[in-house]
Design a protein around this motif. Structure first.
Motif, PDB file in Angstrom:
ATOM      1  N   SER A   1       0.880  -1.168   0.000  1.00  0.00           N
ATOM      2  CA  SER A   1       0.000   0.000   0.000  1.00  0.00           C
ATOM      3  C   SER A   1       0.916   1.217   0.000  1.00  0.00           C
ATOM      4  CB  SER A   1      -0.925   0.007   1.220  1.00  0.00           C
ATOM      5  OG  SER A   1      -0.294   0.647   2.310  1.00  0.00           O
TER       6      SER A   1
ATOM      7  N   HIS B   1      -3.304  -3.076  13.098  1.00  0.00           N
ATOM      8  CA  HIS B   1      -3.557  -2.435  11.805  1.00  0.00           C
ATOM      9  C   HIS B   1      -2.234  -2.335  11.047  1.00  0.00           C
ATOM     10  CE1 HIS B   1      -5.498  -0.285   8.686  1.00  0.00           C
ATOM     11  NE2 HIS B   1      -4.954   0.879   8.973  1.00  0.00           N
ATOM     12  N   HIS B   2      -1.378  -1.428  11.399  1.00  0.00           N
ATOM     13  CA  HIS B   2      -0.008  -1.410  10.898  1.00  0.00           C
ATOM     14  C   HIS B   2       0.840  -0.586  11.859  1.00  0.00           C
ATOM     15  CE1 HIS B   2      -1.075   2.519   9.412  1.00  0.00           C
ATOM     16  NE2 HIS B   2      -1.781   2.072   8.413  1.00  0.00           N
TER      17      HIS B   2
ATOM     18  N   ASP C   1      -7.164   5.049  -1.772  1.00  0.00           N
ATOM     19  CA  ASP C   1      -6.253   5.301  -0.659  1.00  0.00           C
ATOM     20  C   ASP C   1      -6.284   6.793  -0.318  1.00  0.00           C
ATOM     21  OD1 ASP C   1      -4.264   4.371   1.159  1.00  0.00           O
ATOM     22  OD2 ASP C   1      -2.784   5.449  -0.051  1.00  0.00           O
TER      23      ASP C   1
ATOM     24  N   LYS D   1       2.030   8.289   1.624  1.00  0.00           N
ATOM     25  CA  LYS D   1       0.937   9.239   1.862  1.00  0.00           C
ATOM     26  C   LYS D   1       1.166   9.990   3.163  1.00  0.00           C
ATOM     27  CE  LYS D   1      -2.597   5.968   3.646  1.00  0.00           C
ATOM     28  NZ  LYS D   1      -4.012   5.595   3.526  1.00  0.00           N
TER      29      LYS D   1
ATOM     30  N   ARG E   1      -2.491   8.395  12.731  1.00  0.00           N
ATOM     31  CA  ARG E   1      -1.113   7.896  12.740  1.00  0.00           C
ATOM     32  C   ARG E   1      -0.303   8.513  13.870  1.00  0.00           C
ATOM     33  NH1 ARG E   1      -3.499   4.835   8.844  1.00  0.00           N
ATOM     34  NH2 ARG E   1      -3.938   6.074   6.989  1.00  0.00           N
TER      35      ARG E   1
ATOM     36  N   GLN F   1      -7.013  -0.058  -4.265  1.00  0.00           N
ATOM     37  CA  GLN F   1      -7.542   0.677  -3.110  1.00  0.00           C
ATOM     38  C   GLN F   1      -7.914   2.102  -3.503  1.00  0.00           C
ATOM     39  OE1 GLN F   1      -4.602   0.741   0.045  1.00  0.00           O
ATOM     40  NE2 GLN F   1      -5.251  -1.255   0.833  1.00  0.00           N
TER      41      GLN F   1
ATOM     42  N   GLY G   1     -10.243   0.274   5.930  1.00  0.00           N
ATOM     43  CA  GLY G   1      -9.664   0.359   7.257  1.00  0.00           C
ATOM     44  C   GLY G   1      -8.666   1.480   7.289  1.00  0.00           C
ATOM     45  N   GLY G   2      -8.500   2.074   8.457  1.00  0.00           N
ATOM     46  CA  GLY G   2      -7.526   3.142   8.571  1.00  0.00           C
ATOM     47  C   GLY G   2      -7.285   3.486  10.015  1.00  0.00           C
ATOM     48  N   SER G   3      -6.544   4.563  10.200  1.00  0.00           N
ATOM     49  CA  SER G   3      -6.216   4.956  11.567  1.00  0.00           C
ATOM     50  C   SER G   3      -5.688   6.377  11.597  1.00  0.00           C
ATOM     51  CB  SER G   3      -5.157   4.014  12.152  1.00  0.00           C
ATOM     52  OG  SER G   3      -3.982   4.037  11.366  1.00  0.00           O
TER      53      SER G   3
ATOM     54  N   GLY H   1      -5.816   8.534   8.109  1.00  0.00           N
ATOM     55  CA  GLY H   1      -6.401   8.229   6.799  1.00  0.00           C
ATOM     56  C   GLY H   1      -7.090   6.895   6.795  1.00  0.00           C
ATOM     57  N   ILE H   2      -7.318   6.447   5.588  1.00  0.00           N
ATOM     58  CA  ILE H   2      -8.091   5.215   5.414  1.00  0.00           C
ATOM     59  C   ILE H   2      -7.861   4.721   3.997  1.00  0.00           C
ATOM     60  CG2 ILE H   2     -10.182   6.388   4.536  1.00  0.00           C
ATOM     61  CD1 ILE H   2     -11.804   4.464   6.387  1.00  0.00           C
ATOM     62  N   ALA H   3      -8.082   3.450   3.782  1.00  0.00           N
ATOM     63  CA  ALA H   3      -8.097   2.924   2.417  1.00  0.00           C
ATOM     64  C   ALA H   3      -9.295   2.000   2.271  1.00  0.00           C
ATOM     65  CB  ALA H   3      -6.804   2.186   2.108  1.00  0.00           C
TER      66      ALA H   3
HETATM   67  N1  ASP Z   1      -2.559   1.448   4.262  1.00  0.00           N
HETATM   68  C1  ASP Z   1      -3.612   0.839   5.013  1.00  0.00           C
HETATM   69  C2  ASP Z   1      -4.009  -0.490   4.386  1.00  0.00           C
HETATM   70  O1  ASP Z   1      -3.597  -0.799   3.283  1.00  0.00           O
HETATM   71  C3  ASP Z   1      -4.831   1.691   5.100  1.00  0.00           C
HETATM   72  C4  ASP Z   1      -4.637   2.903   5.953  1.00  0.00           C
HETATM   73  O2  ASP Z   1      -4.266   2.758   7.127  1.00  0.00           O
HETATM   74  O3  ASP Z   1      -4.880   4.009   5.452  1.00  0.00           O
HETATM   75  O4  ASP Z   1      -4.739  -1.249   4.971  1.00  0.00           O
END
Ligand code: ASP
Length: 590
Positions: free
Chosen positions: A195, A444-445, A235, A200, A489, A233, A485-487, A530-532
């Motif tokens: 992603s 999430h990440h 994004d 971003k 940051r 996505q 999904g997103g968050s 953000g979100i994707a």
């Molecule tokens: N990059 C994240 C994903 O691919 C989405 C995000 O957190 O904006 O799930």
């Protein structure tokens, strides 16, 4: 000129006009003096008539047309005597005066109609023919419309579309990377992005404020019906926003898309926190089109001498409305279903709530009528209902029950197409403890921020504390499918370093892989989030379909192969040499 009109547009009001159409021969029908040909293009089908009494030679040519021949036909629009109400052009036909075959076609390997007789493999190999079929054309055109509406809405909200690179650096977090050898940097590899996440975020540091991209992402994972190695996505990233503002913006986008493509007005999206979703539905992406919620039965079912339940961390039940009449065979098939390795339950207990107010269960040996009545109260069951119960370790059992709930809903046909129930799931845990590997994973990440009120606990807490940290992370769920999904940051170096450390990175590893991002955080990074959205899945869900494949023009099969172009494929020894690569012999060659 090839055409004055397309094959979907002529109506009664056009009767008497001289027209020219071009398209594909869907089918021909011969009735002695009259030959009918259905001519198709992406707009529709128009009936052509050839009359041998008018022009014997032309009629003879028409009889020779094969399926999928490309022709051009000119003639007069006339009213049909035998109208076809199922077709937009069904009131008229063309009395053909001249025809040219623009190209012939071999007999196609499957029928090119609404329903085809072609198997999956054949349809993938001849994707260009499958793409000619109505259902696929409608899907691909829908997808185009959805992308255009996405751009319109995000543009109206001041988003800037920025392209980010496809050749980036490989990082071990998340899924497996696809890698691309670099010729100019011998021995080194690029990776294709899973992603554009870090880019971003960098764009926010650079002041772009609102970014979006409809973008390909690449993940080398095992495939299922709703997964593809390359997928798309929507994004997005925004600066100076709270979670509420991100949710409001993307709720707005979702409503806009539903309204402007399928004409559905969505109500405001309810929110549910992660814990509640797991407890009530056994899933972090609950399908809330129907109830059948999970109810804990520990209190009423334990300590009655049934060892299986007594030793379980959780006893949990659902009430299947009106299902008491299921046959022994149907119940056995459910038991087999929960025992499949994909679900992994050891067994299932059931209670039938009979119409006369009595109960019949698979554990009558341990539980009397009064006990079972207490279960019924706990799950909200009435006469005519069926109670299904699973037990075991809490987290696992909840998930199994969540799956069983969905399976029951499928069998009871509770998932109504055209019924859309969106839901924000919020307050996800920041970290997930992996018992086996004895390490934390980012739920999430690694760039997701803990909730503000958790920052202190994160910086100073002990190991146990880390398991309970909540994040400003959210998912959009529609009808049980995770659409996005997103968050919010992390935007400062110290917290980001701490997060990498918790995730098991050494300082050097974190610096080597994400030093650029943490470096950027030291030059005035604004708060951002953000979100994707999964674009392919959104297409499928909006059309009530479960497979994303038919919304992708050129998808891969379950082995990750493109059957049409036959990729992946071997490359020449010269190419390998240029890339400083060497193929190891495969097992067969050894
Ligand atoms: N990059 C994240 C994903 O691919 C989405 C995000 O957190 O904006 O799930």
């Amino acid at each position: 000129m090839y055409r004055t009109h397309n094959c979907g547009e002529l109506r009664l009001s056009d009767v008497g006009q001289e027209v020219t159409l071009s398209g594909w021969v869907q089918v021909g029908r011969d009735f002695g003096a009259l030959t009918f040909v259905d001519l198709r293009d992406r707009y529709g089908i128009t009936q052509l008539v050839f009359d041998s009494e008018d022009d014997a030679e032309l009629a003879q040519q028409a009889r020779k047309l094969g399926r999928e021949f490309v022709i051009k036909a000119s003639g007069l629009v006339r009213e049909r005597t035998n109208k076809n109400p199922n077709r937009d052009t069904g009131d008229i036909e063309i009395e053909v005066k001249a025809m040219a075959v623009l190209n012939e076609s071999k007999v196609p390997p499957f029928t090119i109609e609404e329903e085809t007789d072609g198997g999956d493999d054949l349809r993938m190999k001849y994707r260009y023919l499958d793409l000619r079929r109505g259902p696929l054309q409608r899907n691909i055109i829908f997808r185009s419309k959805l992308a255009i509406e996405t751009r319109k809405y995000l543009d109206s909200q001041n988003f800037v579309e920025v392209e980010t690179p496809f050749l980036i650096k490989s990082t071990p977090e998340g899924a497996r990377d696809f890698v691309v050898p670099s010729r100019m940097n011998s021995g080194e590899m690029y990776a294709l992005p899973q992603s554009p996440q870090t880019f971003k975020q960098i764009l926010m540091v650079s002041g772009y404020d609102r970014y979006f991209q409809i973008v390909k992402c690449f993940r080398d994972e095992d495939l299922r019906a709703d997964r593809q190695p390359e997928f798309t996505q929507i994004d997005c990233e925004m600066a100076f926003v709270t979670q509420d503002e991100v949710l409001a913006t993307f709720e707005g986008l979702t409503k806009h898309l539903f309204q402007h493509t399928i004409g559905v007005e969505l109500p405001d999206f309810p929110r549910m926190n992660y814990n509640e979703a797991m407890k009530r539905y056994g899933s972090d992406k609950p399908d809330v089109r129907f109830e059948m919620e999970l109810n804990d039965l520990n209190e009423v079912a334990q300590n009655k001498g049934f060892k299986v339940f007594d030793s379980a961390e959780l006893v949990v039940g659902i009430c299947a409305k009106g299902q008491a009449a299921l046959s022994r065979k149907q119940i056995d098939s459910l038991i087999d279903w929960v025992k499949r390795p994909q679900i992994g339950a050891k067994g299932m207990v059931y209670v039938k709530c009979n119409d006369d107010g009595s109960y019949k269960s698979s554990v009558d040996k341990f539980y009397g009528q009064e006990d079972l009545a207490a279960w019924a109260t706990a799950v909200g069951a009435e006469a005519g209902d069926l109670i299904l119960v699973l037990s075991g370790e809490e987290e696992k059992t909840r998930k199994q029950m969540g799956e069983l709930r969905l399976e029951m809903a499928r069998r009871m046909e509770l998932m109504k197409p055209g019924d859309f129930k969106p839901l924000w799931v919020v307050d996800f845990p920041l970290l997930e403890w992996d018992e086996e590997m004895e390490r934390f994973h980012a739920m999430h990440h690694p760039f997701t921020s803990p909730k503000k009120e958790e920052v202190d606990r994160m910086l100073n807490g002990d190991h146990e504390t880390m398991k309970s940290l909540r994040a400003d992370a959210y998912d959009l769920v529609i009808n049980g499918a995770e659409i996005g999904g997103g968050s919010i940051r992390i935007h400062d170096r110290e917290l980001q370093e701490k997060n990498f450390k918790l995730l098991g990175f050494t300082e050097e590893e974190a610096e080597e892989q994400f030093g650029f991002l943490m470096g950027a955080f030291e030059y005035g990074a604004p708060p951002h989030g953000g979100i994707a959205f999964g674009f392919d899945r959104l297409c499928a869900v909006m059309n009530g379909q479960s497979s994303i494949r038919d919304f992708i023009a050129f998808p891969k099969n379950n082995q990750g192969r493109d059957m049409m172009i036959d990729a992946p494929s071997a490359v020449t020894a010269d190419q390998l040499a240029e890339l400083s690569l060497q193929m190891l012999p495969t097992e067969k060659e050894e």
